[in-house]
Design an enzyme around this catalytic site. Structure first.
Site, PDB file in Angstrom:
ATOM      1  N   ARG A 101       0.943  -1.119   0.119  1.00 12.40           N
ATOM      2  CA  ARG A 101       0.153   0.055   0.029  1.00 12.40           C
ATOM      3  C   ARG A 101       1.045   1.128   0.039  1.00 12.40           C
ATOM      4  O   ARG A 101       2.243   1.183   0.404  1.00 12.40           O
ATOM      5  CB  ARG A 101      -0.941   0.007   1.191  1.00 12.40           C
ATOM      6  CG  ARG A 101      -1.873  -0.715   0.943  1.00 12.40           C
ATOM      7  CD  ARG A 101      -3.163  -0.960   2.341  1.00 12.40           C
ATOM      8  NE  ARG A 101      -2.362  -1.346   3.580  1.00 12.40           N
ATOM      9  CZ  ARG A 101      -1.870  -0.614   4.415  1.00 12.40           C
ATOM     10  NH1 ARG A 101      -1.711   0.594   4.548  1.00 12.40           N
ATOM     11  NH2 ARG A 101      -1.275  -1.050   5.448  1.00 12.40           N
TER      12      ARG A 101
ATOM     13  N   TYR B 188      -1.474  -3.540  -6.648  1.00 12.52           N
ATOM     14  CA  TYR B 188      -1.188  -4.305  -5.528  1.00 12.52           C
ATOM     15  C   TYR B 188      -2.774  -4.339  -4.769  1.00 12.52           C
ATOM     16  O   TYR B 188      -3.300  -3.359  -4.537  1.00 12.52           O
ATOM     17  CB  TYR B 188      -0.359  -3.619  -4.579  1.00 12.52           C
ATOM     18  CG  TYR B 188      -0.391  -4.031  -3.106  1.00 12.52           C
ATOM     19  CD1 TYR B 188       0.318  -5.490  -2.843  1.00 12.52           C
ATOM     20  CD2 TYR B 188      -0.884  -3.426  -2.018  1.00 12.52           C
ATOM     21  CE1 TYR B 188       0.259  -5.870  -1.578  1.00 12.52           C
ATOM     22  CE2 TYR B 188      -0.812  -3.912  -0.753  1.00 12.52           C
ATOM     23  CZ  TYR B 188      -0.383  -5.324  -0.648  1.00 12.52           C
ATOM     24  OH  TYR B 188      -0.543  -5.581   0.741  1.00 12.52           O
TER      25      TYR B 188
ATOM     26  N   LYS C 155      -9.743  -2.281   1.228  1.00  7.49           N
ATOM     27  CA  LYS C 155      -9.437  -1.329   2.105  1.00  7.49           C
ATOM     28  C   LYS C 155     -10.337  -0.060   2.043  1.00  7.49           C
ATOM     29  O   LYS C 155     -10.448   0.681   2.729  1.00  7.49           O
ATOM     30  CB  LYS C 155      -7.792  -1.025   2.242  1.00  7.49           C
ATOM     31  CG  LYS C 155      -6.957  -2.116   2.587  1.00  7.49           C
ATOM     32  CD  LYS C 155      -7.227  -2.645   3.960  1.00  7.49           C
ATOM     33  CE  LYS C 155      -6.398  -3.701   4.306  1.00  7.49           C
ATOM     34  NZ  LYS C 155      -6.595  -4.007   5.515  1.00  7.49           N
TER      35      LYS C 155
ATOM     36  N   HIS D 106     -10.656  -2.370  11.191  1.00  6.70           N
ATOM     37  CA  HIS D 106      -9.732  -3.219  10.679  1.00  6.70           C
ATOM     38  C   HIS D 106      -9.600  -4.540  11.979  1.00  6.70           C
ATOM     39  O   HIS D 106      -8.497  -4.348  12.544  1.00  6.70           O
ATOM     40  CB  HIS D 106      -8.412  -2.462  10.700  1.00  6.70           C
ATOM     41  CG  HIS D 106      -7.453  -2.868  10.021  1.00  6.70           C
ATOM     42  ND1 HIS D 106      -5.863  -2.678  10.021  1.00  6.70           N
ATOM     43  CD2 HIS D 106      -7.343  -3.937   9.167  1.00  6.70           C
ATOM     44  CE1 HIS D 106      -5.365  -3.241   9.307  1.00  6.70           C
ATOM     45  NE2 HIS D 106      -5.946  -4.093   8.814  1.00  6.70           N
TER      46      HIS D 106
ATOM     47  N   SER E   7      -1.482  -3.747   9.950  1.00 11.13           N
ATOM     48  CA  SER E   7      -1.153  -4.854   9.035  1.00 11.13           C
ATOM     49  C   SER E   7      -0.124  -5.850   9.302  1.00 11.13           C
ATOM     50  O   SER E   7       0.932  -5.071  10.111  1.00 11.13           O
ATOM     51  CB  SER E   7      -0.979  -4.019   7.557  1.00 11.13           C
ATOM     52  OG  SER E   7      -2.204  -2.934   7.327  1.00 11.13           O
TER      53      SER E   7
ATOM     54  N   CYS F 262       0.654  -7.910  11.520  1.00 15.29           N
ATOM     55  CA  CYS F 262       0.752  -7.998  12.879  1.00 15.29           C
ATOM     56  C   CYS F 262      -0.054  -9.406  13.626  1.00 15.29           C
ATOM     57  O   CYS F 262      -0.164  -9.576  14.753  1.00 15.29           O
ATOM     58  CB  CYS F 262       0.468  -6.815  13.754  1.00 15.29           C
ATOM     59  SG  CYS F 262       1.487  -5.509  13.451  1.00 15.29           S
TER      60      CYS F 262
ATOM     61  N   ASP G 277      -9.606  -9.590   8.862  1.00 11.37           N
ATOM     62  CA  ASP G 277      -9.007  -8.420   8.500  1.00 11.37           C
ATOM     63  C   ASP G 277      -9.822  -7.308   8.639  1.00 11.37           C
ATOM     64  O   ASP G 277      -9.525  -6.361   9.254  1.00 11.37           O
ATOM     65  CB  ASP G 277      -8.518  -8.502   6.916  1.00 11.37           C
ATOM     66  CG  ASP G 277      -7.559  -7.203   6.701  1.00 11.37           C
ATOM     67  OD1 ASP G 277      -6.896  -6.828   7.504  1.00 11.37           O
ATOM     68  OD2 ASP G 277      -7.850  -6.567   5.786  1.00 11.37           O
TER      69      ASP G 277
ATOM     70  N   ARG H  20       1.856 -12.302  -0.851  1.00  7.83           N
ATOM     71  CA  ARG H  20       0.601 -12.525  -0.502  1.00  7.83           C
ATOM     72  C   ARG H  20       0.029 -13.862  -0.859  1.00  7.83           C
ATOM     73  O   ARG H  20       0.561 -14.319  -1.848  1.00  7.83           O
ATOM     74  CB  ARG H  20      -0.419 -11.624  -0.849  1.00  7.83           C
ATOM     75  CG  ARG H  20      -0.100 -10.122  -0.080  1.00  7.83           C
ATOM     76  CD  ARG H  20      -0.378 -10.107   1.316  1.00  7.83           C
ATOM     77  NE  ARG H  20      -0.036  -8.910   1.971  1.00  7.83           N
ATOM     78  CZ  ARG H  20      -0.970  -8.213   2.835  1.00  7.83           C
ATOM     79  NH1 ARG H  20      -1.967  -8.640   3.428  1.00  7.83           N
ATOM     80  NH2 ARG H  20      -0.487  -7.253   3.489  1.00  7.83           N
TER      81      ARG H  20
HETATM   82  C1  OXD Z   1      -3.343  -4.857   5.018  1.00  5.77           C
HETATM   83  C2  OXD Z   1      -4.011  -5.870   4.508  1.00  5.77           C
HETATM   84  O1  OXD Z   1      -2.285  -4.082   4.433  1.00  5.77           O
HETATM   85  O2  OXD Z   1      -4.802  -6.429   4.895  1.00  5.77           O
HETATM   86  O3  OXD Z   1      -3.514  -4.453   6.299  1.00  5.77           O
HETATM   87  O4  OXD Z   1      -3.640  -6.300   3.388  1.00  5.77           O
HETATM   88 MN    MN Z   2      -5.333  -5.534   6.865  1.00  3.80          MN
END
Ligand code: OXD
Ligand code: MN
Length: 601
Positions: free
Chosen positions: A87, A215, A224, A244, A266, A268, A295, A385
């Site tokens: 991002r 991306y 998002k 989130h 993100s 974590c 998420d 990913r």
């Molecule tokens: C983020 C995702 O960047 O979930 O938070 O991809």
């Molecule tokens: Mn996320």
């Protein structure tokens, strides 16, 4: 694709929609086609045949590489442009009429300027390409909590990912036709030039424009852009929350399931916690964790005053590195088939590979497609990913499809805090809990471009995702505490506390269940606590540590309260709240001051 795409010269009308309530959609599609000038327009129906045709096209032009069919059936690798791997927070804007409404937490541009900038980029950008129109629904198709959108894109990779991540195609188009409203998302990969890349949101118009990136977080607009930035804005005016957060169900040996929503920044560990497998002793007794989402969480008060939550997504767009049979066996099982991998390495027999997979194999090709050379960096990009349907997850909860959502018993906030912050504490009440969320801090990760490991405030893990002024967002959170409400308890956790030698003090992963167990005991009034100025800490031995080896240093740091460090932390929290000026709710400032005083500041 020819059988289902149609010539751009013909009117851009949704299949079967002549004269229907889809007039606004048809008009917008025609307007976008006139601006972007694609060679063809394709309305996505979400069918298997459509997906197979798109995959074949992407294999033929090298966008996707087929992986080993016997080990990973129907799975593909996509290598993005090397400058397009995360991002781009510095290029993400919220365009509200008044700058103050976007707040200091967002980059802002006036809507007219934002549209002008984006429309200049979109002008003619789809020449020679097909424009895909993707009707999608965020959330179970029949849920009143769900919301629909339409993404227009020139990227077939985006279509294939949206098909996994959302309820896409004919049923969503039918819902849009019934409701007449939808979020408009326009996306083009452009030339993937970082100098011509912007992600703009127009929350007052329920519109998103994203240019120059393929991306996920920038291009899969349902995620998002819609489900967090636009939805948070919408949720504020409609009385709900778009967060989130993962959602999990914790089933105890008595067969009772409590749902927990947890916000972590993100990369974590939200996916790992959402798919947790209890330690052996717990499993034997009948403990289970059910995954509702990993998420995003949309929640609103139900008739009984509790918060009910849905996961608006239908799939997982998870971070690959670190995913292993030890860290997240459910994720690993989920991604054995029907998965799109982005920017991972590849083994000699064409299997996907990443650092931390720990499967005894070695990669031969890195994420850029070059021969793997450890001296030149990791085989998989740190933000590589996997995209996979949630239905493939062995712990996927049947309740995830419940149109009414699941009732939330506890909300958890947490970040990467190498020092000061104990393993777990509980907020005194809702207002204190909102402050705990507002004050969240964490080290940055590879999920966004920029330096990794830098500590920043990331309130409710929403720093990159809140579509309006954080001060108003905190006011909105506080507003849920009203007569008749039966709100969840709020906790803070820190799985990332480090010792003097820099190593993690808590084993994490499945062992985190022990902390969740304490939370649910607290919810039920069955566990004690020690009251400190920062909240309730578990009493000695209230958390079951049977079978966990902890050093004295670990025990002291994970369960202790360090007054001096917290005095400094609360002074910094006070300064942070002041950055928002007079819009910051007084109740939150009062709470900060009350605690600072109790700490002796
Ligand atoms: C983020 C995702 O960047 O979930 O938070 O991809
Ligand atoms: Mn996320």
């Amino acid at each position: 694709m020819n059988a289902i795409s149609h010539d751009v010269a013909k009117p851009a009308v949704a299949p079967g929609s002549q004269g229907s309530k889809l007039a606004a959609l048809n008009a917008w599609v025609a307007e976008v086609a006139a601006l972007t000038k694609p060679d063809a327009i394709h309305w996505c129906d979400g069918s298997d045949a459509e997906n197979a045709a798109l995959i074949a096209q992407m294999e033929a032009d090298g966008t996707l590489v087929k992986l080993n069919e016997s080990t990973h059936p129907n799975s593909y690798l996509h290598r993005s442009h090397p400058d397009d791997v995360a991002r781009v927070e510095h290029l993400t804007f919220v365009c509200t009429s008044r700058q103050d409404d976007a707040g200091p937490n967002n980059h802002w541009m006036a809507p007219a300027d934002g549209h002008a900038k984006m429309d200049a980029l979109f002008d003619g950008c789809m020449k020679g390409r097909t424009m895909y129109v993707i009707p999608y629904c965020m959330g179970p198709i029949d849920s009143p909590l769900s919301r629909c959108g339409v993404e227009i894109t020139d990227s077939p990779y985006v279509v294939a990912n949206m098909r996994i991540m959302t309820r896409m195609g004919a049923p969503s188009l039918a819902r849009i036709e019934r409701e007449g409203t939808f979020v408009k998302g326009l996306h083009s990969i452009g030339e993937l030039d970082p100098e011509r890349r912007f992600i703009m949101h127009f929350p007052e118009e329920l519109t998103i424009k994203s240019f120059g990136s393929g991306y996920g977080g920038n291009a899969l607009l349902g995620k998002k852009c819609h489900a967090l930035r636009i939805a948070s804005h919408q949720a504020r005016s409609e009385g709900w929350l778009a967060e989130h957060m993962l959602i999990l169900g914790l089933e105890n040996p008595q067969g009772e399931t409590h749902y927990i929503a947890a916000a972590f920044p993100s990369a974590c560990g939200k996916t790992n916690l959402a798919m947790l497998i209890p330690p052996e002793g717990y499993r034997a007794k009948g403990w289970k964790v059910w995954t509702v989402g990993d998420d995003i969480c949309w929640m609103r008060p139900g008739a009984d005053g509790r918060l009910y939550a849905i996961n608006p997504e239908a799939g997982f767009f998870g971070v690959a590195p670190g995913t292993s049979a030890k860290s997240n066996p459910n994720a690993l099982k989920s991604i054995q088939s029907n998965t799109i991998f982005t920017n991972v390495g590849v083994t000699a027999d064409n299997q996907p590979w990443w650092e931390g997979l720990d499967d005894g194999q070695t990669p031969v090709t890195d994420w850029r497609g070059n021969a793997y050379d450890p001296a030149k960096g990791p085989a998989a990009h740190p933000n590589s990913r996997f995209t996979v349907s949630a239905k493939q997850c062995p712990s996927y909860s049947p309740e995830a499809e419940n149109a009414a959502g699941v009732p939330i018993s506890a909300i958890v906030f947490g970040g990467r805090r190498p020092s000061l912050v104990p393993l777990v504490f509980e907020a005194r009440d809702w207002t204190h809990g909102v402050l705990v969320g507002a004050a969240m801090g964490s080290e940055t990760t590879a999920a966004a471009t920029g330096a990794v490991g830098v500590m920043r405030r990331d309130p409710m893990a929403m720093k990159p995702f809140c579509g309006y002024n954080f001060a108003d967002y905190f006011t909105h959170w506080l507003s849920f505490d009203q007569a008749g409400a039966n709100l969840p308890k709020i906790f803070h956790v820190n799985w990332f506390r480090k010792g003097d030698d820099g190593s993690f003090l808590w084993p994490g992963f499945g062992e985190n269940l022990r902390v969740l167990e304490w939370m649910i005991q607290r919810v039920k009034g069955e566990a004690g606590s020690v009251e400190t100025p920062i909240g309730h800490l578990p009493k000695d031995d209230e958390i079951n540590l049977d079978g966990v080896q902890l050093t004295d240093e670990a025990r002291a740091k994970l369960f202790g309260f360090e007054r001096e460090g917290w005095q400094a932390e609360f002074a910094s929290i006070g300064e942070y709240l002041d950055e928002y000026g007079p819009r910051m709710p007084q109740a939150l400032k009062d709470e900060q001051q009350r605690i600072a005083k109790a700490l002796g500041n």
